[in-house]
Design an enzyme around this catalytic site. Structure first.
Site, short mmCIF file in Angstrom:
data_model
loop_
_atom_site.label_atom_id
_atom_site.label_comp_id
_atom_site.label_asym_id
_atom_site.label_seq_id
_atom_site.Cartn_x
_atom_site.Cartn_y
_atom_site.Cartn_z
CD GLU A 164 -3.22 -1.04 1.92
OE1 GLU A 164 -3.22 -0.19 2.83
OE2 GLU A 164 -4.18 -1.80 1.70
CD GLU A 366 -3.72 -6.13 3.19
OE1 GLU A 366 -4.60 -5.45 3.73
OE2 GLU A 366 -2.50 -5.89 3.29
C1 BG6 Z 1 -4.48 -2.54 4.77
C2 BG6 Z 1 -3.18 -2.90 5.37
O1 BG6 Z 1 -4.47 -1.17 4.74
O2 BG6 Z 1 -5.66 -2.82 5.40
C3 BG6 Z 1 -3.25 -3.82 6.56
O3 BG6 Z 1 -2.28 -3.39 4.41
C4 BG6 Z 1 -4.47 -3.50 7.38
O4 BG6 Z 1 -2.06 -3.69 7.26
C5 BG6 Z 1 -5.71 -3.69 6.51
O5 BG6 Z 1 -4.57 -4.23 8.55
C6 BG6 Z 1 -7.03 -3.46 7.21
O6 BG6 Z 1 -7.04 -2.20 7.82
P1 BG6 Z 1 -7.32 -2.05 9.37
O7 BG6 Z 1 -7.12 -0.61 9.68
O8 BG6 Z 1 -8.69 -2.52 9.61
O9 BG6 Z 1 -6.30 -2.92 10.05
#
Ligand code: BG6
Length: 466
Positions: A164, A366
Site C-alpha cells: 500500500e 488483501e
Molecule cells: C491494509 C493494510 O491497509 O488494510 C493492513 O495493508 C491493514 O495492514 C488492513 O490491517 C485493514 O485495515 P485495518 O485498519 O482494519 O487494520
C-alpha cells in the site's frame, strides 16, 4: 468449465508487525510500528503491536494450521527491522534464520510463499537518517531489498515490493512519519517510495531473473456521487490521486501530464530529474497485486462542504482536495461493524479497470471483513458474515475472470487474527482465531473459525463450492 485456473493461488495474507510480536527478540531493532501504539494520537483503549499474535513464537503451529486449511499460498511480510541492524546495513543472522525456517516450512507443506518486502514497519535508524521523505531512504531500501534477494531469492517465486504505497503516502501524517502534514512532503514520500520500488524491481531482475515481482497498492474504483459533470471531474481527480499515480509510476514508468499539472495547480513545486525517470522506466513489474476492501465515491466540494466535513481521513473515507474532489459516503452500500462499505460488485469493476488500464496479470493480496468475532460457549467462532463476505467477493472475481481478466491468485486478509492497523485486535480478520483480548493476552490459543472450514472446502474444489 471451472473459471479459476488450475494453478490459481488460493491463499491468505498477514504482515510482520501485525502478527509477530516478540519485538525485542531475535536481534530485532525498533521500528515505527513498535512505538506507534504509544503515541499520543493512537486511539485509546486498544492494543498496539508489541505482542500481536506472537507468531514469532507460534509460527510452526500457524503454518501447520494453514497447511490443514489447504492454502496454496501464503502472503506475509519480512520485517525490515529484523533483517538489518543499523544504518551501515549490518545483517541480523537470527532474522535471516527465522524467515528461512518459515519459508522452508511453507515449502515443505507445498504452500507458495508470496513475500512482501516492506509492509509499514520502518526501522527507527532509517527514520533517524531522514525518514521516508529523506534523501537516504532509497539507498537504505535498495540495500535491504538486495539482502532479501540474496538470502531468500533462490526459494521465492513471487515478490511484492511495498505494501500500500499509496496509503503510506496519503496517511504519512496519520502514521506520524512526517513532522507536519504538508502535501509537498507527501510528494517527497511518494517519489522516494516509487524510486525505492523501482530499484527493488531492477535488483530482482538482475539477481533473481526467474522470480516475478510486483507492487501491492490499495486500489478501488471511484464512483462519481451523481451524474453531474463536475462530480465526474472530482471522480477523475480522486482516481488520479488515490489510484493511478502509483500504478502509472510503476507500470508506465513515470508521472502523467495530468498529475504533474494537477500538482502544479495546487501550488506545489514537484520536479523529477531525468535520471529518476530513467530508473522508474527500468523498474517495470511482472504483475500487479492489489488490496481491495471497498470502493470510493467522489463529489466536487463547495467551500461549505469542506467546512462541514467531519469524516476523519482513513483509507476508506479517503480524500478532501479543495477545488479537486472530496470523498463521500455511498448510500447504496451496506457497512461492516467498523463502518467500512461492502461492495463486491465494485470488486469486479475494480479488477476490470486495473486490467484494462495496464494489461498485466493480477493477484489480490488483501480483501476481507474486520469484525468483532465471538468465541462462543461451544468453543467455536460462528463467523457466517465473513463467509458471506467472501462468497460475494469470490463470485464477483469469478465474473471478472469470465470478463477476460487474468488472475494469478487471491490472498485475503487475513490468515490468522492480527492487530488491525488502527482498531486493535477486537477488529478481527482471520480464518484462525487467536485467543487474546486487547490487553489480556490469555493463552494465545489458535482456534479454527467456521470460515476456516468453508475456505478449505472452497480451495479443495478450486472455487467451485462457494
Ligand atoms: C491494509 C493494510 O491497509 O488494510 C493492513 O495493508 C491493514 O495492514 C488492513 O490491517 C485493514 O485495515 P485495518 O485498519 O482494519 O487494520
Amino acid at each position: 468449465m471451472n473459471k479459476f485456473p488450475n494453478d490459481f493461488l488460493w491463499g491468505a495474507s498477514t504482515s510482520a508487525y501485525q502478527i509477530e510480536g516478540c519485538i525485542n527478540e531475535g536481534g530485532k531493532v525498533s521500528s515505527t510500528m513498535d512505538i506507534y501504539g504509544d503515541k499520543p494520537n493512537y486511539p485509546k483503549g486498544i492494543t498496539g503491536f508489541k505482542e500481536a499474535s506472537e507468531h514469532y513464537k507460534y509460527w510452526k503451529t500457524d503454518v501447520e494450521m494453514m497447511a490443514k486449511m489447504k492454502l496454496k499460498s501464503y502472503r506475509f511480510s519480512i520485517s525490515w527491522p529484523r533483517i538489518i541492524k543499523n544504518e551501515n546495513g549490518d545483517v541480523n543472522q537470527e532474522g535471516i534464520k527465522f524467515y528461512n525456517d518459515l519459508i522452508d516450512e511453507l515449502l515443505k507443506h507445498k504452500i507458495e510463499p508470496v513475500v512482501t518486502m516492506f509492509h509499514f514497519d520502518i526501522p527507527l535508524f532509517v527514520m533517524e537518517d531522514g525518514g521516508v521523505h529523506g534523501k537516504n531512504f532509497v539507498k537504505h531500501f535498495e540495500l535491504y531489498a538486495e539482502i532479501l534477494l540474496k538470502h531468500f531469492g533462490s526459494k521465492i517465486n513471487y515478490w511484492l515490493t511495498i505494501n500500500e504505497l499509496n496509503i503510506l503516502v496519503m496517511m504519512a501524517d496519520g502514521f506520524e512519519l512526517l513532522e507536519k502534514k504538508d502535501f509537498s512532503n507527501q510528494l517527497k514520500v511518494l517519489h522516494n517510495l516509487n524510486l525505492a520500488q523501482a530499484k527493488a524491481i531492477i535488483k530482482c531482475k538482475e539477481m533473481c531473473p526467474k522470480a516475478k515481482i510486483g507492487p501491492a497498492p490499495n486500489i478501488s474504483t471511484v464512483y462519481a456521487n451523481t451524474c453531474k459533470p463536475e462530480d465526474y471531474t472530482a471522480k477523475l481527480n480522486i482516481d488520479l490521486i488515490r489510484n493511478w499515480v502509483y500504478l502509472d509510476a510503476v507500470c508506465k514508468g513515470g508521472y502523467s501530464n495530468v498529475f504533474m499539472s494537477t500538482v502544479k495547480k495546487m501550488g506545489i513545486n514537484f520536479e523529477v530529474s531525468k535520471e529518476d525517470l530513467e530508473i522508474l522506466a527500468k523498474g517495470k513489474p511482472d504483475f500487479i497485486a492489489f488490496n481491495y476492501y471497498s470502493t470510493s465515491t467522489a463529489q466536487m466540494p463547495t467551500k461549505e462542504m469542506i467546512k462541514n466535513n467531519k469524516e476523519k481521513l482513513d483509507q476508506q473515507k479517503g480524500l478532501v482536495l479543495p477545488g479537486f474532489g472530496m470523498a463521500t459516503k455511498n448510500p447504496h452500500l451496506p457497512k461492516t461493524q467498523f463502518g467500512w462499505e461492502i461492495d463486491p460488485v465494485g470488486f469486479r469493476n475494480t479488477l476490470r479497470e486495473v486490467y484494462d488500464r495496464y494489461g498485466l496479470p493480477m493477484m489480490i493480496t488483501e480483501n476481507g471483513i474486520g469484525a468483532r468475532d465471538v468465541l462462543t460457549e461451544d468453543g467455536k467462532i460462528h463467523d457466517d458474515y465473513r463467509i458471506e463476505y467472501y462468497q460475494k467477493h469470490i463470485e464477483q472475481m469469478g465474473l471478472a475472470i469470465e470478463d477476460g481478466v487474468e488472475m494469478i491468485g487471491y490472498m485475503p486478509w487475513s490468515a490468522i487474527d492480527l492487530v488491525s492497523t488502527h482498531e486493535g485486535i477486537s477488529k478481527r480478520y482471520g480464518f484462525i482465531y487467536v485467543n487474546r483480548d486487547e490487553f489480556d493476552l490469555k493463552d494465545m490459543r489458535r482456534i479454527e473459525k467456521d470460515s476456516y472450514y468453508w475456505y478449505k472446502n472452497l480451495i479443495e474444489t478450486n472455487g467451485e463450492n462457494i
